[in-house]
Design an enzyme around this catalytic site. Sequence first.
Site, short mmCIF file in Angstrom:
data_model
loop_
_atom_site.label_atom_id
_atom_site.label_comp_id
_atom_site.label_asym_id
_atom_site.label_seq_id
_atom_site.Cartn_x
_atom_site.Cartn_y
_atom_site.Cartn_z
N LYS A 76 0.87 -1.17 0.00
CA LYS A 76 0.00 0.00 0.00
C LYS A 76 0.91 1.23 0.00
O LYS A 76 1.94 1.25 0.70
CB LYS A 76 -0.89 -0.02 1.25
N SER A 151 -9.72 2.03 2.85
CA SER A 151 -8.81 2.77 2.02
C SER A 151 -7.79 1.90 1.27
O SER A 151 -7.19 2.37 0.31
CB SER A 151 -8.03 3.78 2.88
N SER A 175 -10.09 -0.33 7.00
CA SER A 175 -9.46 -0.13 5.69
C SER A 175 -8.79 -1.36 5.09
O SER A 175 -8.38 -1.32 3.93
CB SER A 175 -8.44 1.00 5.76
#
Lengths: 484, 477
Positions: A76, A151, A175
């Site tokens: 990420k 997210s 997330s």
Amino acid sequence: MHTKSITELLAALQGGEFSAHELTSHFLDRIRSLDPHYNSFITLLEEDALQAAFRSDQRRAKGEAPLLSGIPIVHKDIFCTQGIRTTCGSRMLHDFIAPYDATVVEKLNQAGVIVLGKSNMDEFAMGSSNETSHYGNVHNPWDLERVPGGSSGGSAVAVAARLCAAATGTDTGGSIRQPASLCGITGLKPTYGRISRWGMVAYASSLDQAGSLTRSAEDAALMLSVMAGHDPRDSTSIAAHVPHYTAELDSEVKGLRIGLCREYFEDGLDASVAACVQEGIAELEKLGATISEVSLANIKHAIPAYYVIAPAECSANLSRFDGVRYGYRCDDPDSLEDLYKRSRSEGFGREVKRRIMVGTFALSAGYYDAYYRKAQQIRRLIKNDFSSAFDSVDILVGPTAPAPAFKIGEKSEDQIAMYLQDIFTIACNLAGLPAASIPVGFVDGLPVGMQLIGNYLDEATILRVAHQFQLQTDWHGRVPATAA
Amino acid sequence: MEWEAVIGLEIHVQLDTRSKIFSGASTKFGAEPNSQACPVDLGLPGVLPVVNAEVFKKAVAFGLGIGAEIGYRSVFDRKNYFYPDLPKGYQITQLQFPIVLGGQVEIALPDGTAKTIGVTRAHLEEDAGKSVHEDFHGMSGIDLNRAGTPLLEVVSEPDMRSAEEAVAYAKYIHQLVCYLDVSDGEMSQGSMRCDANVSIRPKGQTTLGTRTETKNVNSFRFLQRAINFEIARQIDVLEAGDSVLQDTLLYDPALDQTRPMRSKETATDYRYFPEPDLLPVVIDAAYVESIRSQLPELPHAKVSRFTAQYGLSKVDATILAAERPLADYFEQAAEICGDATLTANWVRVELTGQLNRENLAITESAVSAVQLGQLLLRIKDETISGKIAKDVFDAIWQGQGSADEIIAAKGLQQITNTVAIGPIVDEIIANNPKQVEQFRAGREKVLGFFIGQVMQATEGKANPKQVNEIVREKLKQ
């Protein structure tokens, strides 16, 4: 190659079925041909990855093969990577290159992974649909018109579309778990403090936790065994023994006490999602687990408490992005105040600015007691609720997200509807508990996730239950048609 | 109307640690700008603070030094404001649960009486960097070497009533932190900076007037002048029928006046909240006791002991106890020569004079305590006179060896036997019949002439006491 689990890939690499270089090339080919549909990457590291794979093969030939040797993964874009830009999904950090690796990155590198690139995400991890990214929407591989969740949307899609073997993510209010649920994969958020936060761009420090997005619980166990552990650079990381997660997967579920949180099946849950989760629970019952109902009376306050604490912490955490030392700076500032105002106005997106404003307000003199202190009190009550629940059960099971993936744009103008995406996940962050989402079925061709919440530091039980469930089901093995 | 000033000080003491409070970067003063700022000090994304355990040792030592209560569970908070030399946009400090609570110090007033000043609290925090406004052609430079340097902010009660009292208090805190090795006390390097809260009220009134805060005063002289200026200014304001505004001020030494800071340099709401990156720091009684057991003798106790043990005057004892290295030097030298009064005089006059001339600290003295002790021993046993000793002291200072080596090499031993001095005296008496007449006629003062002649003839090496006796005896014959 791309459908194999990490365990299978490791066996194939060791057996000489294919090389890490071939494996990496294969994934890179897939990314080049498929990712234009998904937009799951912000930065692709083709050259670096191929070189790393080449070295990995050389090392393996010499008998050096650490635990995840040659496994292609994605980070990420919230984890700092030395010499490679880390944008955090923001214009603010468009050109930011950290001079250090996050502990998570460092540990996975030492374990021999190949990093294919850095994945798209909601800006500064603030969002539940990946629509707040400065680098464009990410599309759900099960339906390209739908969001992947957020997210960690890019990481979830890269794993679901088989563009990598596994991905890292972070989970502040859901997330990892919510995008895992919406994309039909396995997402694990460990106990707060289980994995170091060093080098992970902070959103809400007391809630942020790194974790993994994988095809299966077994893969999650492998990732966690590398990522977990105390880090002297993070004062909030826990100095606790890290169990041998993969070794504990095979114990049976028989006799395990499963708690169903009554409140999770009341308001806000889509009926078809509820039905999927109930079937999943029935499957666990078949495996010999006992089911009982528990009540988490204060859980209804979780979202309001979260939307005070997280913005409050973010309002301070994001103050460093001021245009002075690094990151986005506005053109021709005419004063210091102008530099601050315009750099931050232009560098941050709407949702980030909204949360900074909310947090700044909540911490203001005269409001602190009414908001921040009250939210912390609720947080303690929620913790207590969970503690009492774990007196009588070993694990809590429920839905991950209230409904399957929604359409891009559907909720982006309705913050409350968007915030309710995390209604079932947020309480774990407030309490610091470990939790996972695993695929439990489909509704209208869209995946549905089931959430498993464990006691403190008891990721092993979560992974074991998930693995035993996945031995009986194949929801986690389904590949979206767009990625076939 | 007669006015009374009410003064409280907030003193920022830089702690003398090798590395910063939340990072491993060096705290050394004077390095190239930004060469001692690591990613944590720069506030890069993703970095985290880790507390330097050493700062707690020093803060607890200070707390014990002022008889304070120790915060067994202290909590760091974030204080939010934007400024270019504050890289994170917040300062990590301690608001609600500081490490040191309460305490008091006793200061000596000019009239010789003592006064107790209360300390409200002392808390740990990180220093900010520096903005440099010169040399950048209309722009500002930022040096973050100082960012993250550990500070102990010592907050006093508003117990002081004059600039003199405030300076005496500040000097005592300075002396104490140096004694305890809490700080290097280098005022010129910013190791101690004072914020002065000043208000005035009609004498006899018990409620407080509106106060102003004069920030960042970094010398005792400026502190005195800033407070005096502020008292006078406030009296003028009130006597003109206006009100004092609760302002944050800066003292400008060049103009010798205070002026309000620009509003951008101050913030009204710091939005404090507990620092989520750090856990509360919990210390136990055993930890505190281990620090207590290692505390050195404190200034007041040392002065009392010096007067009692060595029979020194309060003034001498206070001067010698001003700094721990000076006190240690004195004690070591006194022990070697066995004469504390002699040692005190030499340390105060000869040694201090020489150090001042060369602008050196006691720790940089070219004559060690052992060397001085050995020199003084030779005065005590009458090997040399005090006058010759000054020459020997200079020779030691120049690195020519120990006292004994220099005395031997230069043949400076006093001539102490009558056999050696007698013939010299005889010769001088024989050559100066006029003076002999005068002496015998009753002019005692002429004795000095003969002694001077003998000392000259022996190049000062004759024992003056002995010469006196011999001359007197021979003249009477």
